[in-house]
Design a protein around this motif. Structure first.
Motif: not given
Length: 301
Positions: A104-116, A120-125, A131-132, A217-223
């Protein structure tokens, strides 16, 4: 004879569907299983209830030689094992099917700083709130879940279309919403309304229709692009990050298993391999003995 696509065209197909319904399989699982059995029937050129062990062997050889990847092969194995074991009561044939065991491939994980940065870069409230919540509760597929309960808990809705449950429709527990999550929902205009008890927590452009997986999915890629995150981020990445960060907070892995809706602890344990903060803080038993020895020989004891 292959399994017809029309529901009333085959008693065998209907029997398999009934067997899956009794066991609470989701619509997606039922559809996938029927598709796999239909593909097998087309390969052997006759009804699948007349299949032989040699037919199964040839089918698996064909799948491998045609370049089918392990997940697809294993999906076919699950469908055919169910068909032969449950619907036909011929477990002798199901034992002929071989799973393609792949690491099994290891899951890709963001750091807490990358999540923040991503939030912050999400396209709109609305997307910031979506995403939050995806990161704060770790759902499998975040698709406009219905709201229920008080404002501090992300609940599930009685309508199965409005929640994403575990495999085969099993309900999953949700983590209590934090004050930040509640604030994001309010800021995004998604706070549950008492006058709309069956409303969508995250509606699409048309409030009657939920926010789709494709839109999210589009919003995540854009962010991710706006936040200059070079990793291949997807909505499911937030679920992986949710689990890994909980593990790094010393939350018991069995609690995380329940929150994620995993049937097996082995699945949850995969996150222990990417929880780098936890790994770094593990003390060798030898070092611990040394500390205990030094403590016992201190002059002030």
């Amino acid at each position: 004879m292959t399994i017809p696509s029309h529901p009333s065209g085959s008693a065998l197909r209907e029997r398999m569907i009934e067997d899956m319904n009794v066991r609470g399989f989701t619509e997606d699982t039922r559809r996938n299983y029927i598709r796999c059995v239909k593909r097998f029937a087309a390969f052997i050129g006759r009804s699948p209830d007349a299949a032989t062990a040699e037919d199964l062997r040839r089918f698996q050889v064909h799948q491998t030689e045609s370049g089918m990847r392990p997940p697809g092969i294993n999906s076919s194995v699950s469908a055919l094992r169910f068909f032969f074991t449950v619907t036909l009561d011929r477990p002798d044939l199901s034992r002929r099917l071989a799973i393609d065991h792949q690491p099994r491939k290891l899951p890709l994980v963001l750091s807490a700083e990358e999540v923040a940065r991503l939030l912050e870069a999400a396209p709109g409230p609305k997307y910031n709130a979506a995403l939050g919540t995806a990161y704060g509760a770790g759902p499998r597929v975040f698709r406009g879940g219905g709201a229920q309960g008080d404002r501090h808990r992300l609940g599930t809705h009685a309508d199965p279309r409005r929640t994403r449950q575990g495999p085969q429709g099993s309900p999953r527990h949700a983590v209590a919403a934090s004050a930040q999550t509640a604030a994001r929902l309010v800021a995004g205009g998604q706070a549950p309304r008492r006058d709309v008890p069956r409303g969508w927590l995250f509606p699409g452009r048309n409030p009657v229709i939920p926010l789709s997986s494709r839109q999210l999915n589009r919003a995540v890629h854009a962010a991710a692009e706006a936040a200059e995150i070079r990793k291949r981020v997807a909505p499911h990445t937030l679920r992986h990050s949710f689990a890994t960060h909980l593990l790094e907070q010393d939350i018991d892995i069995r609690i995380i298993q329940v929150l994620l809706g995993h049937a097996k602890l082995d699945t949850t344990a995969l996150y222990a391999r990417v929880a780098t903060n936890t790994i770094r803080t593990v003390m060798s038993p030898l070092d611990r003995i040394k500390l205990l020895t030094e403590d016992e020989t201190r002059p002030d004891r």
